[in-house]
Design a protein around this motif. Structure first.
Motif, short mmCIF file in Angstrom:
data_model
loop_
_atom_site.label_atom_id
_atom_site.label_comp_id
_atom_site.label_asym_id
_atom_site.label_seq_id
_atom_site.Cartn_x
_atom_site.Cartn_y
_atom_site.Cartn_z
N UNK A 48 0.83 -1.20 0.00
CA UNK A 48 0.00 0.00 0.00
C UNK A 48 0.87 1.26 0.00
N UNK A 49 1.93 1.26 0.83
CA UNK A 49 2.85 2.40 0.88
C UNK A 49 3.49 2.62 -0.48
N UNK A 50 3.98 1.56 -1.10
CA UNK A 50 4.62 1.67 -2.41
C UNK A 50 3.64 2.16 -3.46
N UNK A 51 2.43 1.64 -3.43
CA UNK A 51 1.40 2.02 -4.39
C UNK A 51 1.06 3.51 -4.27
N UNK A 52 1.03 4.01 -3.05
CA UNK A 52 0.67 5.41 -2.82
C UNK A 52 1.88 6.34 -2.90
N UNK A 53 3.08 5.79 -2.89
CA UNK A 53 4.28 6.61 -2.94
C UNK A 53 4.59 7.28 -1.61
N UNK A 54 4.23 6.63 -0.52
CA UNK A 54 4.45 7.18 0.81
C UNK A 54 5.48 6.37 1.57
N UNK A 92 -3.62 8.80 10.13
CA UNK A 92 -4.16 9.70 11.15
C UNK A 92 -5.12 10.71 10.53
N UNK A 93 -4.75 11.24 9.37
CA UNK A 93 -5.59 12.24 8.72
C UNK A 93 -6.87 11.66 8.14
N UNK A 94 -6.83 10.41 7.73
CA UNK A 94 -7.99 9.83 7.06
C UNK A 94 -8.87 9.00 7.99
N UNK A 95 -8.57 9.02 9.26
CA UNK A 95 -9.36 8.23 10.21
C UNK A 95 -10.83 8.66 10.24
N UNK A 96 -11.14 9.96 10.35
CA UNK A 96 -12.56 10.34 10.33
C UNK A 96 -13.16 10.11 8.93
N UNK A 97 -14.29 9.47 8.86
CA UNK A 97 -14.93 9.16 7.57
C UNK A 97 -15.23 10.42 6.78
N UNK A 98 -15.58 11.50 7.46
CA UNK A 98 -15.93 12.74 6.76
C UNK A 98 -14.78 13.23 5.89
N UNK A 99 -13.55 12.98 6.33
CA UNK A 99 -12.37 13.41 5.57
C UNK A 99 -12.30 12.66 4.24
N UNK A 100 -12.56 11.39 4.28
CA UNK A 100 -12.52 10.58 3.06
C UNK A 100 -13.60 11.01 2.07
N UNK A 101 -14.69 11.57 2.60
CA UNK A 101 -15.78 12.05 1.74
C UNK A 101 -15.47 13.41 1.12
N UNK A 102 -14.64 14.21 1.77
CA UNK A 102 -14.36 15.57 1.31
C UNK A 102 -13.19 15.69 0.35
N UNK A 103 -12.23 14.79 0.45
CA UNK A 103 -10.99 14.91 -0.32
C UNK A 103 -10.78 13.68 -1.21
N UNK A 104 -10.11 13.91 -2.32
CA UNK A 104 -9.68 12.78 -3.14
C UNK A 104 -8.45 12.17 -2.49
N UNK A 105 -8.11 10.97 -2.89
CA UNK A 105 -6.92 10.31 -2.35
C UNK A 105 -5.66 11.11 -2.69
N UNK A 146 -2.94 12.60 -0.05
CA UNK A 146 -1.51 12.31 -0.16
C UNK A 146 -0.72 13.62 -0.17
N UNK A 147 -1.20 14.62 -0.87
CA UNK A 147 -0.55 15.93 -0.91
C UNK A 147 -0.49 16.57 0.47
#
Length: 108
Positions: free
Chosen positions: A11-17, A27-40, A44-45
């Motif tokens: 997953x890390x390699x795929x995302x480049x992280x 940590x940033x994507x833990x709240x579901x609302x965040x995943x709804x507001x931002x693209x992957x 990552x940015x």
């Protein structure tokens, strides 16, 4: 457990992280609302910018000095505010990010 580690590495390699960046991404994507507001890609940015700012800000024993910890919290808040991170998730994200930073202390 080994399979989980391999899946995480893929997953890390795929995302480049890096490992550090992946911890902040989680940590940033833990709240579901965040995943709804931002693209992957946006998440990552944000993660890469946050990680870079934290790397620049950390000092030896920063976790022991309250003024240094406060500076790190302010920096995290600025980055989150820059990207209009939802307020209902920012306190939890900040706490988790600070905890991840504390794990860096051996690697300075």
């Amino acid at each position: 457990m080994a399979k989980e580690m391999l899946d995480l590495a893929d997953k890390e390699n795929e995302m480049g992280l890096t490992n550090e960046e992946m911890a902040f991404y989680d940590a940033l994507t833990k709240p579901q609302v965040v995943k709804d507001l931002y693209t992957n890609d946006q998440l990552i940015g944000i993660t890469k910018e946050l990680t870079e700012q934290l790397r620049k800000s950390r000092t030896i024993d920063w976790e022991k000095t309250e003024s240094a910890r406060a500076g790190m919290r302010r920096m995290i808040k600025r980055v989150l505010k820059k990207y209009d991170y939802p307020p209902e998730g920012d306190e939890e994200a900040m706490t988790t990010v600070i905890q991840q930073c504390e794990m860096w202390t051996d690697n300075i």
